[in-house]
Write an enzyme that holds these catalytic residues in place. Structure first.
Site, PDB file in Angstrom:
ATOM      1  N   LYS A 168       0.865  -1.185   0.000  1.00  0.00           N
ATOM      2  CA  LYS A 168       0.000   0.000   0.000  1.00  0.00           C
ATOM      3  C   LYS A 168       0.888   1.217   0.000  1.00  0.00           C
ATOM      4  CE  LYS A 168      -4.541   0.601   0.462  1.00  0.00           C
ATOM      5  NZ  LYS A 168      -5.464  -0.444   0.020  1.00  0.00           N
ATOM      6  N   ASP A 178      -6.782   4.077  -4.996  1.00  0.00           N
ATOM      7  CA  ASP A 178      -7.346   3.918  -3.656  1.00  0.00           C
ATOM      8  C   ASP A 178      -8.039   5.255  -3.368  1.00  0.00           C
ATOM      9  OD1 ASP A 178      -6.880   1.757  -1.297  1.00  0.00           O
ATOM     10  OD2 ASP A 178      -7.018   3.729  -0.395  1.00  0.00           O
TER      11      ASP A 178
END
Ligand code: GLU
Length: 420
Positions: free
Chosen positions: A106, A146
Protein backbone atom coordinates in the site's frame (compact mmCIF):
# COMPACT_ATOMS: atom_id res chain seq x y z
CA UNK A 1 -13.77 7.97 17.18
CA UNK A 2 -10.53 6.06 17.75
CA UNK A 3 -7.26 7.54 16.58
CA UNK A 4 -5.84 6.23 13.32
CA UNK A 5 -2.62 4.98 14.96
CA UNK A 6 -4.75 2.33 16.62
CA UNK A 7 -5.73 0.91 13.26
CA UNK A 8 -2.36 -0.85 12.96
CA UNK A 9 -2.82 -2.19 16.47
CA UNK A 10 -6.24 -3.59 15.54
CA UNK A 11 -4.84 -5.38 12.51
CA UNK A 12 -1.85 -6.70 14.49
CA UNK A 13 -4.08 -7.87 17.37
CA UNK A 14 -6.29 -9.75 14.93
CA UNK A 15 -3.17 -11.26 13.34
CA UNK A 16 -1.91 -12.43 16.78
CA UNK A 17 -5.33 -13.81 17.72
CA UNK A 18 -5.70 -15.83 14.52
CA UNK A 19 -2.05 -16.97 14.52
CA UNK A 20 -2.64 -18.39 18.01
CA UNK A 21 -5.96 -19.96 17.06
CA UNK A 22 -4.56 -21.90 14.09
CA UNK A 23 -1.11 -22.42 15.65
CA UNK A 24 0.51 -20.61 12.73
CA UNK A 25 4.10 -21.77 12.21
CA UNK A 26 6.21 -19.33 14.32
CA UNK A 27 8.58 -18.88 11.37
CA UNK A 28 5.75 -17.72 9.12
CA UNK A 29 4.43 -15.55 11.92
CA UNK A 30 7.84 -13.90 12.25
CA UNK A 31 7.93 -13.12 8.54
CA UNK A 32 4.39 -11.72 8.37
CA UNK A 33 4.65 -9.62 11.52
CA UNK A 34 6.49 -6.80 9.69
CA UNK A 35 6.44 -5.54 6.11
CA UNK A 36 9.40 -6.57 3.95
CA UNK A 37 10.13 -3.01 2.83
CA UNK A 38 9.11 0.39 4.13
CA UNK A 39 9.85 3.07 1.56
CA UNK A 40 9.48 6.74 2.46
CA UNK A 41 10.33 9.46 -0.05
CA UNK A 42 10.36 13.23 0.35
CA UNK A 43 10.20 15.03 -2.97
CA UNK A 44 9.79 18.65 -4.10
CA UNK A 45 7.06 19.59 -6.57
CA UNK A 46 6.69 22.76 -8.65
CA UNK A 47 3.49 24.57 -7.66
CA UNK A 48 1.41 26.79 -9.97
CA UNK A 49 2.79 29.88 -8.17
CA UNK A 50 6.36 28.97 -9.13
CA UNK A 51 7.40 27.78 -5.63
CA UNK A 52 8.52 24.27 -4.64
CA UNK A 53 6.49 22.34 -2.06
CA UNK A 54 7.86 19.26 -0.31
CA UNK A 55 5.67 16.12 -0.19
CA UNK A 56 6.05 12.90 1.79
CA UNK A 57 5.16 9.65 0.03
CA UNK A 58 5.01 6.08 1.32
CA UNK A 59 5.14 2.65 -0.25
CA UNK A 60 4.93 -0.24 2.16
CA UNK A 61 5.62 -3.65 0.64
CA UNK A 62 4.30 -6.17 3.09
CA UNK A 63 4.78 -9.57 1.46
CA UNK A 64 5.50 -11.09 -1.97
CA UNK A 65 5.69 -14.84 -1.45
CA UNK A 66 2.59 -15.37 -3.63
CA UNK A 67 3.50 -12.87 -6.37
CA UNK A 68 4.45 -9.24 -6.98
CA UNK A 69 3.54 -6.69 -4.29
CA UNK A 70 0.08 -5.28 -5.04
CA UNK A 71 -2.09 -2.53 -3.62
CA UNK A 72 -3.45 0.98 -3.92
CA UNK A 73 -2.00 4.47 -3.60
CA UNK A 74 -3.96 6.79 -1.35
CA UNK A 75 -4.01 10.61 -1.45
CA UNK A 76 -5.38 11.91 1.82
CA UNK A 77 -4.33 14.48 4.39
CA UNK A 78 -4.27 11.86 7.14
CA UNK A 79 -2.01 9.33 5.42
CA UNK A 80 0.67 8.12 7.85
CA UNK A 81 3.16 5.30 8.14
CA UNK A 82 1.18 3.15 10.60
CA UNK A 83 -1.99 3.41 8.57
CA UNK A 84 -0.23 2.40 5.35
CA UNK A 85 1.49 -0.51 7.14
CA UNK A 86 -1.89 -1.83 8.34
CA UNK A 87 -3.42 -1.43 4.89
CA UNK A 88 -0.45 -3.19 3.25
CA UNK A 89 -0.89 -6.19 5.54
CA UNK A 90 -4.61 -6.29 4.71
CA UNK A 91 -3.63 -6.47 1.01
CA UNK A 92 -1.45 -9.55 1.64
CA UNK A 93 -4.38 -11.14 3.44
CA UNK A 94 -6.87 -10.11 0.73
CA UNK A 95 -4.86 -11.43 -2.23
CA UNK A 96 -4.09 -14.70 -0.47
CA UNK A 97 -7.72 -15.11 0.63
CA UNK A 98 -9.14 -14.88 -2.90
CA UNK A 99 -6.31 -16.94 -4.39
CA UNK A 100 -4.55 -14.32 -6.53
CA UNK A 101 -0.85 -14.82 -7.43
CA UNK A 102 -0.07 -11.44 -5.85
CA UNK A 103 1.40 -10.12 -2.62
CA UNK A 104 0.41 -7.12 -0.53
CA UNK A 105 1.46 -3.45 -0.50
CA UNK A 106 0.00 0.00 0.00
CA UNK A 107 1.18 3.52 -0.56
CA UNK A 108 0.11 7.07 -0.23
CA UNK A 109 0.94 10.73 -0.08
CA UNK A 110 -0.10 12.91 2.81
CA UNK A 111 -2.06 15.67 1.09
CA UNK A 112 -5.59 16.58 0.09
CA UNK A 113 -5.76 16.65 -3.73
CA UNK A 114 -8.90 18.82 -3.56
CA UNK A 115 -6.72 21.70 -2.36
CA UNK A 116 -4.50 21.54 -5.46
CA UNK A 117 -5.02 22.21 -9.17
CA UNK A 118 -5.21 19.30 -11.63
CA UNK A 119 -1.76 20.23 -12.97
CA UNK A 120 -0.29 20.26 -9.47
CA UNK A 121 -1.79 16.82 -8.70
CA UNK A 122 -0.29 15.55 -11.95
CA UNK A 123 3.16 16.87 -11.02
CA UNK A 124 2.87 15.40 -7.50
CA UNK A 125 2.00 12.04 -9.05
CA UNK A 126 4.80 12.12 -11.61
CA UNK A 127 7.42 13.23 -9.10
CA UNK A 128 6.30 10.54 -6.63
CA UNK A 129 6.50 7.85 -9.33
CA UNK A 130 9.95 9.07 -10.31
CA UNK A 131 11.09 9.05 -6.69
CA UNK A 132 9.91 5.46 -6.27
CA UNK A 133 12.03 4.54 -9.31
CA UNK A 134 12.68 0.81 -9.47
CA UNK A 135 10.88 0.20 -6.18
CA UNK A 136 7.82 -0.39 -8.40
CA UNK A 137 7.56 -2.40 -11.63
CA UNK A 138 5.16 -4.69 -13.52
CA UNK A 139 6.81 -7.80 -12.12
CA UNK A 140 7.75 -6.37 -8.77
CA UNK A 141 5.24 -3.96 -7.24
CA UNK A 142 2.04 -2.84 -8.96
CA UNK A 143 0.14 0.17 -7.54
CA UNK A 144 -3.57 0.85 -8.18
CA UNK A 145 -6.16 3.48 -7.24
CA UNK A 146 -7.35 3.92 -3.66
CA UNK A 147 -8.91 6.81 -1.78
CA UNK A 148 -8.24 10.14 -3.55
CA UNK A 149 -6.73 8.54 -6.67
CA UNK A 150 -8.34 7.25 -9.88
CA UNK A 151 -7.72 6.06 -13.44
CA UNK A 152 -6.15 9.38 -14.45
CA UNK A 153 -3.69 9.17 -11.53
CA UNK A 154 -2.69 5.67 -12.66
CA UNK A 155 -2.20 6.84 -16.26
CA UNK A 156 0.20 9.56 -15.06
CA UNK A 157 2.09 6.95 -13.04
CA UNK A 158 2.24 4.58 -16.00
CA UNK A 159 3.38 7.29 -18.40
CA UNK A 160 6.11 8.49 -16.03
CA UNK A 161 7.38 4.98 -15.43
CA UNK A 162 7.26 4.10 -19.16
CA UNK A 163 9.30 7.17 -20.03
CA UNK A 164 12.12 6.09 -17.74
CA UNK A 165 12.55 2.84 -19.75
CA UNK A 166 14.41 2.48 -23.04
CA UNK A 167 12.32 3.03 -26.19
CA UNK A 168 12.01 -0.65 -27.05
CA UNK A 169 10.66 -1.78 -23.70
CA UNK A 170 8.12 0.92 -22.95
CA UNK A 171 5.03 -0.99 -24.04
CA UNK A 172 6.07 -4.02 -22.02
CA UNK A 173 5.68 -2.09 -18.79
CA UNK A 174 2.07 -0.91 -19.08
CA UNK A 175 1.22 -3.31 -16.26
CA UNK A 176 3.30 -1.28 -13.77
CA UNK A 177 -0.04 0.02 -12.44
CA UNK A 178 -3.63 -1.22 -12.70
CA UNK A 179 -6.89 0.70 -12.58
CA UNK A 180 -5.82 2.71 -15.64
CA UNK A 181 -8.40 4.21 -17.99
CA UNK A 182 -9.52 1.82 -20.72
CA UNK A 183 -8.01 4.09 -23.41
CA UNK A 184 -4.56 3.75 -21.82
CA UNK A 185 -4.48 -0.01 -21.24
CA UNK A 186 -6.98 -0.48 -18.42
CA UNK A 187 -9.58 -3.23 -18.39
CA UNK A 188 -13.31 -2.90 -18.88
CA UNK A 189 -15.10 -3.24 -15.56
CA UNK A 190 -12.28 -2.04 -13.26
CA UNK A 191 -13.90 1.26 -12.21
CA UNK A 192 -17.03 -0.49 -10.92
CA UNK A 193 -15.25 -3.66 -9.73
CA UNK A 194 -14.97 -2.99 -5.99
CA UNK A 195 -18.61 -1.92 -5.66
CA UNK A 196 -19.75 -4.79 -7.87
CA UNK A 197 -17.79 -7.26 -5.75
CA UNK A 198 -19.45 -5.90 -2.60
CA UNK A 199 -22.85 -6.56 -4.22
CA UNK A 200 -21.85 -10.09 -5.29
CA UNK A 201 -20.96 -10.88 -1.65
CA UNK A 202 -24.25 -9.38 -0.46
CA UNK A 203 -26.13 -11.55 -2.97
CA UNK A 204 -24.49 -14.68 -1.54
CA UNK A 205 -25.27 -13.55 2.00
CA UNK A 206 -28.93 -12.88 1.08
CA UNK A 207 -29.20 -16.31 -0.55
CA UNK A 208 -27.73 -17.88 2.60
CA UNK A 209 -30.21 -16.23 4.94
CA UNK A 210 -33.22 -16.29 2.63
CA UNK A 211 -33.60 -12.52 2.31
CA UNK A 212 -35.06 -11.17 -0.92
CA UNK A 213 -32.94 -8.21 -1.98
CA UNK A 214 -35.80 -7.01 -4.14
CA UNK A 215 -37.63 -4.65 -1.80
CA UNK A 216 -34.87 -4.56 0.82
CA UNK A 217 -33.37 -1.29 2.07
CA UNK A 218 -29.76 -0.20 2.36
CA UNK A 219 -27.56 2.72 3.41
CA UNK A 220 -24.13 3.79 2.18
CA UNK A 221 -21.39 5.73 3.92
CA UNK A 222 -19.11 7.46 1.39
CA UNK A 223 -20.51 7.99 -2.09
CA UNK A 224 -17.25 7.80 -4.01
CA UNK A 225 -16.23 5.07 -6.43
CA UNK A 226 -16.91 2.08 -4.16
CA UNK A 227 -20.07 3.39 -2.49
CA UNK A 228 -21.78 4.66 -5.63
CA UNK A 229 -21.12 1.48 -7.66
CA UNK A 230 -22.30 -0.72 -4.79
CA UNK A 231 -25.46 1.43 -4.63
CA UNK A 232 -26.06 1.09 -8.37
CA UNK A 233 -25.61 -2.69 -8.16
CA UNK A 234 -28.03 -3.04 -5.25
CA UNK A 235 -30.65 -0.82 -6.88
CA UNK A 236 -30.39 -2.99 -10.02
CA UNK A 237 -31.38 -5.94 -7.80
CA UNK A 238 -34.47 -4.08 -6.57
CA UNK A 239 -33.10 -2.74 -3.27
CA UNK A 240 -33.82 0.82 -2.10
CA UNK A 241 -31.17 3.34 -0.99
CA UNK A 242 -32.68 5.19 1.98
CA UNK A 243 -29.69 6.88 3.67
CA UNK A 244 -26.29 8.24 2.63
CA UNK A 245 -23.57 9.82 4.76
CA UNK A 246 -20.28 11.38 3.74
CA UNK A 247 -17.85 14.03 4.99
CA UNK A 248 -20.42 16.72 4.11
CA UNK A 249 -23.44 15.29 5.99
CA UNK A 250 -26.32 12.79 5.91
CA UNK A 251 -29.39 12.56 3.70
CA UNK A 252 -32.33 10.24 4.35
CA UNK A 253 -35.38 9.34 2.26
CA UNK A 254 -37.77 6.47 2.96
CA UNK A 255 -39.01 6.66 -0.64
CA UNK A 256 -35.50 5.96 -1.91
CA UNK A 257 -32.69 8.12 -3.29
CA UNK A 258 -31.90 8.18 -7.03
CA UNK A 259 -28.40 6.66 -7.17
CA UNK A 260 -27.53 7.83 -10.68
CA UNK A 261 -28.51 11.45 -10.04
CA UNK A 262 -26.68 11.45 -6.70
CA UNK A 263 -23.55 9.97 -8.30
CA UNK A 264 -23.53 12.73 -10.94
CA UNK A 265 -24.04 15.36 -8.23
CA UNK A 266 -21.18 14.03 -6.06
CA UNK A 267 -18.80 13.79 -9.03
CA UNK A 268 -19.46 17.46 -9.73
CA UNK A 269 -19.67 18.83 -6.18
CA UNK A 270 -17.38 16.54 -4.16
CA UNK A 271 -20.07 15.59 -1.59
CA UNK A 272 -23.77 14.92 -1.02
CA UNK A 273 -24.54 18.17 0.79
CA UNK A 274 -26.82 20.41 -1.31
CA UNK A 275 -28.23 17.52 -3.36
CA UNK A 276 -31.77 18.45 -4.47
CA UNK A 277 -33.84 19.77 -1.57
CA UNK A 278 -32.62 17.20 0.92
CA UNK A 279 -32.22 18.40 4.46
CA UNK A 280 -28.60 17.83 5.58
CA UNK A 281 -28.73 15.85 8.82
CA UNK A 282 -26.19 15.02 11.54
CA UNK A 283 -23.83 12.06 11.26
CA UNK A 284 -25.67 10.15 14.02
CA UNK A 285 -28.93 10.22 12.03
CA UNK A 286 -27.26 7.96 9.48
CA UNK A 287 -26.29 5.31 12.05
CA UNK A 288 -29.69 5.46 13.80
CA UNK A 289 -31.50 4.90 10.52
CA UNK A 290 -32.83 1.32 10.29
CA UNK A 291 -32.01 -0.60 7.08
CA UNK A 292 -31.43 -4.21 6.06
CA UNK A 293 -27.90 -3.59 4.78
CA UNK A 294 -25.28 -0.94 5.56
CA UNK A 295 -22.23 -0.49 3.33
CA UNK A 296 -19.47 1.60 4.92
CA UNK A 297 -17.40 2.74 1.93
CA UNK A 298 -15.39 5.64 3.36
CA UNK A 299 -12.45 5.73 5.77
CA UNK A 300 -11.38 3.25 8.46
CA UNK A 301 -12.66 3.39 12.09
CA UNK A 302 -16.04 4.86 11.13
CA UNK A 303 -18.15 2.35 13.07
CA UNK A 304 -16.97 2.55 16.66
CA UNK A 305 -18.80 1.75 19.93
CA UNK A 306 -20.90 4.94 19.72
CA UNK A 307 -22.14 4.11 16.22
CA UNK A 308 -22.57 0.36 16.80
CA UNK A 309 -24.86 0.99 19.77
CA UNK A 310 -27.19 3.06 17.58
CA UNK A 311 -27.27 0.70 14.61
CA UNK A 312 -30.20 -1.51 13.67
CA UNK A 313 -29.13 -3.40 10.53
CA UNK A 314 -29.03 -7.05 9.46
CA UNK A 315 -25.74 -6.84 7.60
CA UNK A 316 -22.63 -4.67 7.44
CA UNK A 317 -20.74 -5.22 4.18
CA UNK A 318 -17.36 -3.51 4.47
CA UNK A 319 -16.65 -1.69 1.21
CA UNK A 320 -13.95 0.37 2.95
CA UNK A 321 -10.83 -1.09 4.53
CA UNK A 322 -11.09 -1.33 8.33
CA UNK A 323 -14.32 0.65 8.86
CA UNK A 324 -15.39 -1.29 11.98
CA UNK A 325 -13.41 -1.24 15.24
CA UNK A 326 -13.10 -4.54 17.17
CA UNK A 327 -15.20 -3.19 20.06
CA UNK A 328 -17.94 -2.17 17.64
CA UNK A 329 -17.74 -5.57 15.96
CA UNK A 330 -18.46 -7.25 19.31
CA UNK A 331 -21.49 -5.05 19.92
CA UNK A 332 -22.83 -5.78 16.44
CA UNK A 333 -22.26 -9.52 16.89
CA UNK A 334 -24.24 -9.45 20.15
CA UNK A 335 -27.08 -7.74 18.32
CA UNK A 336 -27.02 -10.55 15.74
CA UNK A 337 -25.74 -8.30 12.94
CA UNK A 338 -23.85 -10.19 10.23
CA UNK A 339 -20.61 -8.72 8.88
CA UNK A 340 -18.78 -9.40 5.62
CA UNK A 341 -15.21 -8.23 6.30
CA UNK A 342 -13.25 -5.83 4.09
CA UNK A 343 -10.67 -8.37 2.88
CA UNK A 344 -13.50 -10.33 1.29
CA UNK A 345 -16.21 -7.73 0.60
CA UNK A 346 -13.98 -5.21 -1.22
CA UNK A 347 -11.66 -7.72 -2.92
CA UNK A 348 -13.39 -7.13 -6.29
CA UNK A 349 -11.04 -4.19 -6.92
CA UNK A 350 -7.83 -6.14 -6.70
CA UNK A 351 -9.36 -9.17 -8.44
CA UNK A 352 -10.13 -7.07 -11.52
CA UNK A 353 -6.73 -5.36 -11.16
CA UNK A 354 -5.27 -8.84 -11.54
CA UNK A 355 -7.31 -9.31 -14.76
CA UNK A 356 -5.94 -5.99 -16.05
CA UNK A 357 -2.37 -7.09 -15.31
CA UNK A 358 -2.93 -10.40 -17.12
CA UNK A 359 -4.41 -8.56 -20.13
CA UNK A 360 -1.47 -6.14 -20.23
CA UNK A 361 0.97 -9.06 -20.17
CA UNK A 362 -0.73 -10.83 -23.06
CA UNK A 363 -1.91 -7.72 -24.99
CA UNK A 364 -5.21 -9.57 -25.33
CA UNK A 365 -8.19 -7.62 -24.02
CA UNK A 366 -11.36 -9.13 -22.54
CA UNK A 367 -15.00 -8.24 -23.15
CA UNK A 368 -16.80 -6.88 -20.08
CA UNK A 369 -18.97 -10.00 -19.71
CA UNK A 370 -15.83 -12.07 -19.21
CA UNK A 371 -14.51 -9.67 -16.54
CA UNK A 372 -17.85 -9.85 -14.76
CA UNK A 373 -18.15 -13.64 -14.97
CA UNK A 374 -14.58 -14.24 -13.75
CA UNK A 375 -15.01 -11.74 -10.90
CA UNK A 376 -18.21 -13.49 -9.86
CA UNK A 377 -16.56 -16.91 -9.98
CA UNK A 378 -13.58 -15.87 -7.84
CA UNK A 379 -15.39 -13.76 -5.24
CA UNK A 380 -18.31 -16.17 -4.84
CA UNK A 381 -15.95 -19.12 -4.37
CA UNK A 382 -14.00 -17.15 -1.75
CA UNK A 383 -17.23 -16.14 0.00
CA UNK A 384 -18.47 -19.74 0.24
CA UNK A 385 -15.06 -20.93 1.45
CA UNK A 386 -15.06 -18.29 4.18
CA UNK A 387 -18.55 -19.39 5.26
CA UNK A 388 -17.31 -23.00 5.43
CA UNK A 389 -14.22 -22.00 7.41
CA UNK A 390 -16.34 -19.97 9.80
CA UNK A 391 -18.65 -22.98 10.36
CA UNK A 392 -15.74 -25.38 10.85
CA UNK A 393 -13.90 -23.10 13.28
CA UNK A 394 -17.09 -21.69 14.86
CA UNK A 395 -15.87 -18.14 14.32
CA UNK A 396 -16.96 -14.91 12.64
CA UNK A 397 -16.23 -14.21 8.99
CA UNK A 398 -13.30 -11.86 9.60
CA UNK A 399 -11.52 -14.49 11.68
CA UNK A 400 -12.37 -17.12 9.04
CA UNK A 401 -10.97 -14.91 6.26
CA UNK A 402 -7.69 -14.44 8.15
CA UNK A 403 -7.50 -18.20 8.83
CA UNK A 404 -7.98 -19.12 5.18
CA UNK A 405 -5.48 -16.54 4.08
CA UNK A 406 -2.73 -17.44 6.58
CA UNK A 407 -3.13 -21.14 5.86
CA UNK A 408 -2.46 -20.49 2.17
CA UNK A 409 0.62 -18.40 2.97
CA UNK A 410 1.83 -21.05 5.41
CA UNK A 411 1.57 -23.82 2.79
CA UNK A 412 3.68 -21.79 0.39
CA UNK A 413 6.36 -20.99 2.98
CA UNK A 414 6.43 -24.64 4.06
CA UNK A 415 7.53 -25.56 0.53
CA UNK A 416 9.78 -22.61 -0.26
CA UNK A 417 11.40 -21.61 3.02
CA UNK A 418 13.64 -18.55 2.92
CA UNK A 419 16.74 -17.90 0.83
CA UNK A 420 19.68 -17.98 1.46
N1 GLU B 1 -7.03 -0.07 -3.34
C1 GLU B 1 -7.80 -1.26 -3.56
C2 GLU B 1 -7.81 -2.14 -2.33
O1 GLU B 1 -7.66 -1.66 -1.23
C3 GLU B 1 -7.37 -1.98 -4.83
C4 GLU B 1 -5.95 -2.45 -4.86
C5 GLU B 1 -5.50 -2.98 -6.20
O2 GLU B 1 -6.30 -3.05 -7.13
O3 GLU B 1 -4.32 -3.33 -6.30
O4 GLU B 1 -8.08 -3.30 -2.38
Amino acid sequence: MSDKVLFLEYVMNKFEEVAKKIKLDPKVKTILSQPKNEIIVNFPVLMDNGEYELFKGYRIQHNNILGPFKGGIRYHEEVKLDEVKALAMLMTIKCSLVGLPLGGAKGGIKFNPRNYSQDEVMRVTRRFTHSLGDCIGPNYDIPAPDMGTNGQTMVWMMDTYMNTRDQGSRHNVRGVVTGKTVECGGTLGRASATGTGVVMCIEEWARGCGLDLNGSSFSIQGFGNVGSWAAIGLVNLGAKLTAVNDHTGTIISEEGINVHALREYVLENGGISGYKDFEVLERDAFFKHKVDIMVPAALENQIDVHEAKMMDVKLVAEGANGPTTPEAEQILAKKGTDLIPDVLANSGGVIVSYFEWVQNKSSNYWVEDKVHAELKRIITTAYLEVVNTSNNHKCDMRTASFIKSFEALQHTYAQRGIFP
